[in-house]
Write a protein that holds these residues in place. Structure first.
Motif, PDB file in Angstrom:
ATOM      1  N   GLN A 135       0.830  -1.216   0.000  1.00 32.08           N
ATOM      2  CA  GLN A 135       0.000   0.000   0.000  1.00 32.08           C
ATOM      3  C   GLN A 135       0.861   1.262   0.000  1.00 32.08           C
ATOM      4  O   GLN A 135       0.526   2.248  -0.654  1.00 32.08           O
ATOM      5  CB  GLN A 135      -0.936  -0.011   1.218  1.00 32.08           C
ATOM      6  N   LEU A 136       1.967   1.214   0.741  1.00 35.69           N
ATOM      7  CA  LEU A 136       2.864   2.373   0.747  1.00 35.69           C
ATOM      8  C   LEU A 136       3.444   2.585  -0.644  1.00 35.69           C
ATOM      9  O   LEU A 136       3.503   3.713  -1.150  1.00 35.69           O
ATOM     10  CB  LEU A 136       3.986   2.166   1.771  1.00 35.69           C
ATOM     11  N   ARG A 137       3.840   1.492  -1.277  1.00 35.22           N
ATOM     12  CA  ARG A 137       4.416   1.576  -2.624  1.00 35.22           C
ATOM     13  C   ARG A 137       3.377   2.112  -3.619  1.00 35.22           C
ATOM     14  O   ARG A 137       3.677   2.974  -4.435  1.00 35.22           O
ATOM     15  CB  ARG A 137       4.915   0.190  -3.045  1.00 35.22           C
ATOM     16  N   GLU A 138       2.136   1.623  -3.521  1.00 33.57           N
ATOM     17  CA  GLU A 138       1.076   2.085  -4.424  1.00 33.57           C
ATOM     18  C   GLU A 138       0.797   3.576  -4.233  1.00 33.57           C
ATOM     19  O   GLU A 138       0.613   4.313  -5.201  1.00 33.57           O
ATOM     20  CB  GLU A 138      -0.212   1.284  -4.184  1.00 33.57           C
ATOM     21  N   ALA A 139       0.750   4.014  -2.973  1.00 31.90           N
ATOM     22  CA  ALA A 139       0.481   5.429  -2.687  1.00 31.90           C
ATOM     23  C   ALA A 139       1.622   6.295  -3.224  1.00 31.90           C
ATOM     24  O   ALA A 139       1.389   7.353  -3.829  1.00 31.90           O
ATOM     25  CB  ALA A 139       0.316   5.644  -1.186  1.00 31.90           C
ATOM     26  N   HIS A 140       2.839   5.832  -3.007  1.00 30.93           N
ATOM     27  CA  HIS A 140       4.005   6.580  -3.498  1.00 30.93           C
ATOM     28  C   HIS A 140       3.988   6.635  -5.030  1.00 30.93           C
ATOM     29  O   HIS A 140       4.237   7.694  -5.625  1.00 30.93           O
ATOM     30  CB  HIS A 140       5.278   5.913  -2.984  1.00 30.93           C
ATOM     31  N   ASN A 141       3.671   5.517  -5.651  1.00 29.36           N
ATOM     32  CA  ASN A 141       3.624   5.499  -7.128  1.00 29.36           C
ATOM     33  C   ASN A 141       2.539   6.433  -7.665  1.00 29.36           C
ATOM     34  O   ASN A 141       2.716   7.048  -8.724  1.00 29.36           O
ATOM     35  CB  ASN A 141       3.402   4.074  -7.630  1.00 29.36           C
ATOM     36  N   ALA A 142       1.432   6.533  -6.931  1.00 26.13           N
ATOM     37  CA  ALA A 142       0.358   7.447  -7.347  1.00 26.13           C
ATOM     38  C   ALA A 142       0.844   8.894  -7.301  1.00 26.13           C
ATOM     39  O   ALA A 142       0.492   9.711  -8.160  1.00 26.13           O
ATOM     40  CB  ALA A 142      -0.864   7.258  -6.453  1.00 26.13           C
ATOM     41  N   ASP A 143       1.665   9.206  -6.307  1.00 30.12           N
ATOM     42  CA  ASP A 143       2.267  10.550  -6.241  1.00 30.12           C
ATOM     43  C   ASP A 143       3.234  10.757  -7.406  1.00 30.12           C
ATOM     44  O   ASP A 143       3.201  11.790  -8.086  1.00 30.12           O
ATOM     45  CB  ASP A 143       3.026  10.739  -4.922  1.00 30.12           C
ATOM     46  N   LEU A 144       4.094   9.768  -7.626  1.00 26.33           N
ATOM     47  CA  LEU A 144       5.112   9.905  -8.673  1.00 26.33           C
ATOM     48  C   LEU A 144       4.475  10.103 -10.049  1.00 26.33           C
ATOM     49  O   LEU A 144       5.004  10.828 -10.892  1.00 26.33           O
ATOM     50  CB  LEU A 144       6.012   8.663  -8.718  1.00 26.33           C
ATOM     51  N   ALA A 145       3.320   9.463 -10.253  1.00 27.28           N
ATOM     52  CA  ALA A 145       2.678   9.502 -11.568  1.00 27.28           C
ATOM     53  C   ALA A 145       2.224  10.904 -11.953  1.00 27.28           C
ATOM     54  O   ALA A 145       2.105  11.219 -13.143  1.00 27.28           O
ATOM     55  CB  ALA A 145       1.491   8.538 -11.585  1.00 27.28           C
ATOM     56  N   ILE A 146       1.956  11.750 -10.942  1.00 26.55           N
ATOM     57  CA  ILE A 146       1.398  13.072 -11.242  1.00 26.55           C
ATOM     58  C   ILE A 146       2.215  14.230 -10.682  1.00 26.55           C
ATOM     59  O   ILE A 146       1.872  15.392 -10.876  1.00 26.55           O
ATOM     60  CB  ILE A 146      -0.058  13.201 -10.718  1.00 26.55           C
TER      61      ILE A 146
END
Lengths: 82, 82
Positions: free
Chosen positions: B18-29
């Motif tokens: 979940q931490l990785r997914e949340a971080h990736n969501a930030d990185l994407a935008i």
């Protein structure tokens, strides 16, 4: 060894030199507890200081900070990191 | 560019995935706001997540987090670092 993020409140107005001195005070004695403080960040306006460390326990982190004269207000184990 | 430490509360039980997914969501935008999230740490027991970023402002950091679905509870400018 685990990673910890600790927080000191009440440090309003802290300067770069004071942060460096406090960090050096930790470094000077951290070996007593097998702790290593790797990074530190300060928000002088809010008065918050964040310290990142590698240590055997939160208690070991606190013992170093106490002996260095600046007990932490919060110590968070951070087993998840990116 | 300045450095910021932001904190999310209420994340008890967060997993590495979940931490990785949340971080990736930030990185994407993050590029929309000229922000870059460099590190993140989570304390799943306390439910606190810490994110380190480089950004033009705290408001830019918050806009990215909000669009990614996880508004920060605290955003600290950290002009002093070690």
């Amino acid at each position: 060894m685990a990673e910890f993020m600790d927080i000191h409140h009440g440090m309003k107005g802290i300067t770069a030199e004071q942060l460096r001195e406090a960090h050096n005070a930790d470094l000077a004695i951290e070996g007593q507890e097998n702790v290593h403080f790797t990074r530190a960040w300060a928000d002088p306006d809010a008065g918050d200081v964040f310290c990142l460390s590698e240590a055997p326990s939160a208690e070991a982190v606190q013992r170093v900070h106490e002996r260095a004269g600046h007990k932490a207000d919060e110590i968070h184990p951070v087993p998840l990191t990116i």
